[in-house]
Design a protein around this motif. Sequence first.
Motif, mmCIF file in Angstrom:
data_model
loop_
_atom_site.group_PDB
_atom_site.id
_atom_site.type_symbol
_atom_site.label_atom_id
_atom_site.label_comp_id
_atom_site.label_asym_id
_atom_site.label_seq_id
_atom_site.Cartn_x
_atom_site.Cartn_y
_atom_site.Cartn_z
ATOM 1 N N ILE A 81 23.957 -15.726 14.095
ATOM 2 C CA ILE A 81 23.939 -14.367 14.512
ATOM 3 C C ILE A 81 24.827 -13.567 13.632
ATOM 4 N N GLN A 82 26.062 -14.075 13.311
ATOM 5 C CA GLN A 82 26.862 -13.113 12.372
ATOM 6 C C GLN A 82 26.107 -12.907 10.874
ATOM 7 N N ARG A 83 25.010 -13.705 10.513
ATOM 8 C CA ARG A 83 24.379 -13.246 9.354
ATOM 9 C C ARG A 83 23.062 -12.724 9.618
ATOM 10 N N SER A 84 22.723 -12.429 10.889
ATOM 11 C CA SER A 84 21.541 -11.898 11.380
ATOM 12 C C SER A 84 21.317 -10.404 11.918
ATOM 13 N N VAL A 85 20.229 -9.573 11.679
ATOM 14 C CA VAL A 85 20.136 -8.359 12.005
ATOM 15 C C VAL A 85 19.229 -8.283 13.259
ATOM 16 N N ALA A 86 19.507 -7.853 14.544
ATOM 17 C CA ALA A 86 18.645 -7.666 15.607
ATOM 18 C C ALA A 86 17.674 -6.767 15.510
ATOM 19 N N LEU A 87 16.418 -6.842 15.400
ATOM 20 C CA LEU A 87 15.420 -5.677 14.788
ATOM 21 C C LEU A 87 14.717 -5.303 16.037
ATOM 22 N N GLY A 88 14.284 -6.341 17.126
ATOM 23 C CA GLY A 88 13.666 -5.952 18.344
ATOM 24 C C GLY A 88 13.625 -6.840 19.123
ATOM 25 N N GLU A 89 12.643 -6.716 20.189
ATOM 26 C CA GLU A 89 12.548 -7.758 21.114
ATOM 27 C C GLU A 89 10.875 -7.641 21.793
ATOM 28 N N ASP A 90 10.553 -8.742 22.416
ATOM 29 C CA ASP A 90 9.042 -8.550 23.096
ATOM 30 C C ASP A 90 9.060 -8.357 24.393
ATOM 31 N N GLY A 91 9.871 -8.028 25.099
ATOM 32 C CA GLY A 91 10.028 -8.071 26.521
ATOM 33 C C GLY A 91 10.346 -9.333 27.584
ATOM 34 N N THR A 92 10.387 -10.387 26.795
ATOM 35 C CA THR A 92 10.819 -11.594 27.719
ATOM 36 C C THR A 92 12.146 -12.070 27.679
ATOM 37 N N GLY A 93 12.894 -11.144 26.975
ATOM 38 C CA GLY A 93 14.434 -11.454 26.917
ATOM 39 C C GLY A 93 14.815 -12.093 25.644
ATOM 40 N N ALA A 94 14.273 -12.441 24.723
ATOM 41 C CA ALA A 94 14.305 -13.043 23.458
ATOM 42 C C ALA A 94 14.650 -11.899 22.315
ATOM 43 N N TYR A 95 15.383 -12.132 21.424
ATOM 44 C CA TYR A 95 15.392 -11.264 20.318
ATOM 45 C C TYR A 95 14.579 -11.586 19.078
ATOM 46 N N TRP A 96 14.032 -10.552 18.399
ATOM 47 C CA TRP A 96 13.595 -10.934 16.994
ATOM 48 C C TRP A 96 14.688 -10.533 16.229
ATOM 49 N N LEU A 97 15.017 -11.443 15.446
ATOM 50 C CA LEU A 97 16.085 -11.249 14.033
ATOM 51 C C LEU A 97 15.694 -11.518 12.809
ATOM 52 N N ILE A 98 16.443 -11.041 12.016
ATOM 53 C CA ILE A 98 16.162 -11.333 10.577
ATOM 54 C C ILE A 98 17.644 -11.995 10.001
ATOM 55 N N CYS A 99 17.559 -13.035 9.237
ATOM 56 C CA CYS A 99 18.951 -13.564 8.710
ATOM 57 C C CYS A 99 18.863 -12.690 7.246
ATOM 58 N N VAL A 100 20.126 -12.164 7.208
ATOM 59 C CA VAL A 100 20.208 -11.638 5.711
ATOM 60 C C VAL A 100 20.074 -12.176 4.720
ATOM 61 N N ASP A 101 20.426 -13.513 4.711
ATOM 62 C CA ASP A 101 20.117 -14.333 3.449
ATOM 63 C C ASP A 101 19.006 -15.087 3.471
ATOM 64 N N GLN A 102 17.950 -14.628 4.176
ATOM 65 C CA GLN A 102 16.592 -15.190 4.233
ATOM 66 C C GLN A 102 15.627 -14.113 4.760
ATOM 67 N N PRO A 103 15.661 -13.063 4.182
ATOM 68 C CA PRO A 103 15.035 -11.787 4.701
ATOM 69 C C PRO A 103 13.484 -12.085 4.975
ATOM 70 N N ASP A 104 12.795 -12.932 4.565
ATOM 71 C CA ASP A 104 11.263 -12.906 4.819
ATOM 72 C C ASP A 104 11.064 -13.854 6.019
ATOM 73 N N LYS A 105 11.923 -14.418 6.919
ATOM 74 C CA LYS A 105 11.922 -15.081 7.680
ATOM 75 C C LYS A 105 12.345 -14.433 9.282
ATOM 76 N N VAL A 106 11.282 -14.460 10.087
ATOM 77 C CA VAL A 106 11.668 -13.718 11.260
ATOM 78 C C VAL A 106 12.163 -14.854 12.504
ATOM 79 N N ILE A 107 13.021 -14.550 13.059
ATOM 80 C CA ILE A 107 13.668 -15.382 13.832
ATOM 81 C C ILE A 107 13.465 -14.944 15.456
#
Length: 142
Positions: A81-107
């Motif tokens: 989480i320290q290396r990630s940016v929270a960019l949104g959510e889908d309404g289920t309680g989960a977060y979508w994140l992008i790790c700043v050192d792997q910007p092409d991967k959505v978590i």
Amino acid sequence: MEETAEVRKQFDGPFGSPVTQQRIEAAERSLGHGLPMNLKKHYAEYDGFKGPTDTDFLYSLDELVKTTLWLRGEGYFPDFIQRSVALGEDGTGAYWLICVDQPDKVIDWDAEMEGEEHVVLDGGLAEEWIARKTRYESAAGS
């Protein structure tokens, strides 16, 4: 078709107004690092948007900073989480994140996951948003 144009085509929004370069730079200062280029492209076109569940598929830039800093400030969340940016959510309680050192991967990450557990999604941002929208509409019988 460019990702941002495809998102506008696929989603009804509402979409926030485009973000200025100055606001992006201020957000980056608050976060202590640059934002991934793929996120900057979306914010240059719209300041967040709602998905079919009426939740923030893409947070406004202010909400991105607020949520990211909150997640990073909670000592019990996973280290990634320290290396990630929270960019949104889908309404289920989960977060979508992008790790700043792997910007092409959505978590996809939920606070109920154990330890460093998280799911790296197969597609890019627009692909994931559209795939999730399709699933919701299919489940709702739209």
